[in-house]
Design a protein around this motif. Structure first.
Motif, PDB file in Angstrom:
ATOM      1  N   ASN A  86     -39.548   6.884 -20.802  1.00 53.39           N
ATOM      2  CA  ASN A  86     -40.112   6.375 -22.049  1.00 53.39           C
ATOM      3  C   ASN A  86     -39.067   5.536 -22.775  1.00 53.39           C
ATOM      4  N   SER A  87     -39.519   4.445 -23.372  1.00 54.72           N
ATOM      5  CA  SER A  87     -38.646   3.557 -24.141  1.00 54.72           C
ATOM      6  C   SER A  87     -38.947   3.709 -25.629  1.00 54.72           C
ATOM      7  N   TYR A  88     -37.889   3.636 -26.438  1.00 50.07           N
ATOM      8  CA  TYR A  88     -38.040   3.878 -27.873  1.00 50.07           C
ATOM      9  C   TYR A  88     -37.209   2.890 -28.686  1.00 50.07           C
ATOM     10  N   ALA A  89     -37.676   2.652 -29.914  1.00 50.95           N
ATOM     11  CA  ALA A  89     -36.909   1.918 -30.922  1.00 50.95           C
ATOM     12  C   ALA A  89     -36.623   2.865 -32.080  1.00 50.95           C
ATOM     13  N   LEU A  90     -35.386   2.896 -32.521  1.00 52.18           N
ATOM     14  CA  LEU A  90     -34.969   3.782 -33.601  1.00 52.18           C
ATOM     15  C   LEU A  90     -35.649   3.392 -34.904  1.00 52.18           C
ATOM     16  N   PHE A  91     -36.039   4.382 -35.709  1.00 58.13           N
ATOM     17  CA  PHE A  91     -36.530   4.064 -37.046  1.00 58.13           C
ATOM     18  C   PHE A  91     -35.480   3.189 -37.737  1.00 58.13           C
ATOM     19  N   PRO A  92     -35.876   2.092 -38.367  1.00 57.62           N
ATOM     20  CA  PRO A  92     -34.911   1.073 -38.796  1.00 57.62           C
ATOM     21  C   PRO A  92     -33.922   1.512 -39.867  1.00 57.62           C
ATOM     22  N   PHE A  93     -34.197   2.588 -40.595  1.00 54.01           N
ATOM     23  CA  PHE A  93     -33.279   3.014 -41.653  1.00 54.01           C
ATOM     24  C   PHE A  93     -32.223   3.993 -41.158  1.00 54.01           C
ATOM     25  N   LEU A  94     -32.290   4.392 -39.889  1.00 55.44           N
ATOM     26  CA  LEU A  94     -31.351   5.379 -39.354  1.00 55.44           C
ATOM     27  C   LEU A  94     -30.167   4.719 -38.669  1.00 55.44           C
ATOM     28  N   PRO A  95     -28.997   5.358 -38.708  1.00 60.95           N
ATOM     29  CA  PRO A  95     -27.832   4.812 -38.007  1.00 60.95           C
ATOM     30  C   PRO A  95     -27.970   5.009 -36.508  1.00 60.95           C
ATOM     31  N   PRO A  96     -27.280   4.202 -35.700  1.00 60.27           N
ATOM     32  CA  PRO A  96     -27.337   4.379 -34.243  1.00 60.27           C
ATOM     33  C   PRO A  96     -26.925   5.788 -33.829  1.00 60.27           C
ATOM     34  N   ILE A  97     -27.509   6.257 -32.750  1.00 61.78           N
ATOM     35  CA  ILE A  97     -27.186   7.586 -32.229  1.00 61.78           C
ATOM     36  C   ILE A  97     -25.798   7.558 -31.614  1.00 61.78           C
ATOM     37  N   GLN A  98     -24.996   8.560 -31.962  1.00 67.85           N
ATOM     38  CA  GLN A  98     -23.615   8.637 -31.492  1.00 67.85           C
ATOM     39  C   GLN A  98     -23.357   9.986 -30.835  1.00 67.85           C
ATOM     40  N   PRO A  99     -22.489  10.042 -29.818  1.00 72.56           N
ATOM     41  CA  PRO A  99     -22.098  11.331 -29.244  1.00 72.56           C
ATOM     42  C   PRO A  99     -21.457  12.218 -30.308  1.00 72.56           C
ATOM     43  N   ALA A 100     -21.749  13.506 -30.252  1.00 70.68           N
ATOM     44  CA  ALA A 100     -21.198  14.459 -31.215  1.00 70.68           C
ATOM     45  C   ALA A 100     -21.496  15.867 -30.728  1.00 70.68           C
ATOM     46  N   GLU A 101     -20.784  16.833 -31.301  1.00 79.08           N
ATOM     47  CA  GLU A 101     -21.026  18.235 -30.985  1.00 79.08           C
ATOM     48  C   GLU A 101     -21.713  18.886 -32.175  1.00 79.08           C
ATOM     49  N   HIS A 102     -22.896  19.429 -31.954  1.00 74.85           N
ATOM     50  CA  HIS A 102     -23.696  19.971 -33.048  1.00 74.85           C
ATOM     51  C   HIS A 102     -24.047  21.446 -32.893  1.00 74.85           C
ATOM     52  N   GLY A 103     -24.125  21.945 -31.689  1.00 71.07           N
ATOM     53  CA  GLY A 103     -24.528  23.334 -31.558  1.00 71.07           C
ATOM     54  C   GLY A 103     -25.190  23.630 -30.242  1.00 71.07           C
ATOM     55  N   GLY A 104     -25.865  24.769 -30.170  1.00 74.94           N
ATOM     56  CA  GLY A 104     -26.322  25.278 -28.896  1.00 74.94           C
ATOM     57  C   GLY A 104     -27.650  24.771 -28.399  1.00 74.94           C
ATOM     58  N   ILE A 105     -28.555  24.321 -29.283  1.00 73.61           N
ATOM     59  CA  ILE A 105     -29.885  23.909 -28.835  1.00 73.61           C
ATOM     60  C   ILE A 105     -30.284  22.585 -29.487  1.00 73.61           C
ATOM     61  N   TYR A 106     -31.186  21.900 -28.820  1.00 78.77           N
ATOM     62  CA  TYR A 106     -31.755  20.653 -29.343  1.00 78.77           C
ATOM     63  C   TYR A 106     -33.271  20.754 -29.252  1.00 78.77           C
ATOM     64  N   GLU A 107     -33.927  20.450 -30.369  1.00 77.13           N
ATOM     65  CA  GLU A 107     -35.383  20.429 -30.369  1.00 77.13           C
ATOM     66  C   GLU A 107     -35.864  18.990 -30.251  1.00 77.13           C
ATOM     67  N   MET A 108     -36.685  18.729 -29.241  1.00 76.52           N
ATOM     68  CA  MET A 108     -37.310  17.423 -29.048  1.00 76.52           C
ATOM     69  C   MET A 108     -38.766  17.547 -29.500  1.00 76.52           C
ATOM     70  N   ARG A 109     -39.099  16.897 -30.602  1.00 79.26           N
ATOM     71  CA  ARG A 109     -40.465  16.957 -31.138  1.00 79.26           C
ATOM     72  C   ARG A 109     -41.118  15.587 -30.964  1.00 79.26           C
ATOM     73  N   VAL A 110     -42.289  15.584 -30.369  1.00 82.25           N
ATOM     74  CA  VAL A 110     -43.033  14.349 -30.150  1.00 82.25           C
ATOM     75  C   VAL A 110     -44.350  14.447 -30.915  1.00 82.25           C
ATOM     76  N   TYR A 111     -44.609  13.447 -31.746  1.00 77.93           N
ATOM     77  CA  TYR A 111     -45.836  13.383 -32.533  1.00 77.93           C
ATOM     78  C   TYR A 111     -46.615  12.138 -32.137  1.00 77.93           C
ATOM     79  N   GLY A 112     -47.914  12.312 -31.940  1.00 77.64           N
ATOM     80  CA  GLY A 112     -48.801  11.169 -31.841  1.00 77.64           C
ATOM     81  C   GLY A 112     -49.372  10.878 -33.212  1.00 77.64           C
ATOM     82  N   THR A 113     -49.389   9.626 -33.624  1.00 74.38           N
ATOM     83  CA  THR A 113     -49.936   9.269 -34.923  1.00 74.38           C
ATOM     84  C   THR A 113     -51.260   8.524 -34.752  1.00 74.38           C
ATOM     85  N   LYS A 114     -52.027   8.490 -35.808  1.00 69.86           N
ATOM     86  CA  LYS A 114     -53.268   7.743 -35.804  1.00 69.86           C
ATOM     87  C   LYS A 114     -52.965   6.243 -35.757  1.00 69.86           C
ATOM     88  N   LEU A 115     -53.892   5.482 -35.238  1.00 70.54           N
ATOM     89  CA  LEU A 115     -53.715   4.030 -35.205  1.00 70.54           C
ATOM     90  C   LEU A 115     -53.497   3.501 -36.622  1.00 70.54           C
TER      91      LEU A 115
END
Length: 203
Positions: A86-115
């Motif tokens: 899957n290809s994605y474009a970052l929400f325009p107000f967010l900074p680029p994703i950078q490597p970092a150490e945050h903790g033990g788990i990552y939640e990937m949430r996918v939402y479908g929106t209405k047209l």
């Protein structure tokens, strides 16, 4: 960098170690940056997800073509039963994703929106994210450029499942999350908990 892809491999039981080794050796192609590699722990099991950033649209398209034509994603063909890209474009107000150490788990949430609701969703998140990220960090929120659209992916790291439950409950109780008006524009929701691979830049 505001273009990304996720490559999700369904792997054969007991092959994670070899899959990780091959991904580490081959994921960083020209014009790409390996940002994360995780394996699923809660939700659909047997999944390994790779997150990469791209320098340009040309780099993203070129890598997609290479992946398809070679037919051996990350050299893992013998260990996998399915591949989803899957290809994605970052929400325009967010900074680029950078490597970092945050903790033990990552939640990937996918939402479908209405047209017609994607821009509303981005605007709602722009207003709500600053207060929400005071509770826990947001790796990124990005909208899909292909596949079933419109939809968006957001990635939240936590130290544990317990911390996730606590932070989310407090954010809802305090009225800062979900974004005001956001849920009315959603049509589907899906969540998977992933754990970082040992070499993952995001961990």
């Amino acid at each position: 960098m505001n273009l990304y892809d996720t490559v999700t491999l369904t792997v054969k039981i007991g092959t994670n170690a070899q899959v990780f080794e091959n991904i580490q050796a081959s994921a960083a192609q020209p014009g790409t940056t390996l940002l994360g590699c995780w394996y699923s722990d809660i939700g659909a099991l047997g999944k390994v997800m790779v997150l990469r950033g791209f320098e340009s649209e040309a780099a993203l398209i070129g890598e997609r073509k290479r992946l398809l034509l070679e037919g051996n994603p990350f050299g893992c063909g013998e260990f996998i039963t399915d591949v989803e890209v899957n290809s994605y474009a970052l929400f325009p107000f967010l900074p680029p994703i950078q490597p970092a150490e945050h903790g033990g788990i990552y939640e990937m949430r996918v939402y479908g929106t209405k047209l017609g609701s994607l821009q509303h969703t981005i605007d709602a998140w722009r207003n709500a994210v600053p207060e929400r990220t005071r509770r826990s960090p947001l790796i990124g929120a990005m909208f899909a450029l292909d596949g079933t659209v419109p939809r968006f992916l957001n990635i939240w790291p936590y130290k544990s499942v317990d911390e996730r439950s606590r932070v989310r409950a407090e954010a809802v109780k305090d009225g800062i999350w979900p974004p005001k008006g956001g849920p009315a524009h959603l049509r589907t929701m899906e969540s998977t908990i992933y754990v970082p691979a040992p070499f993952s830049p995001l961990r």
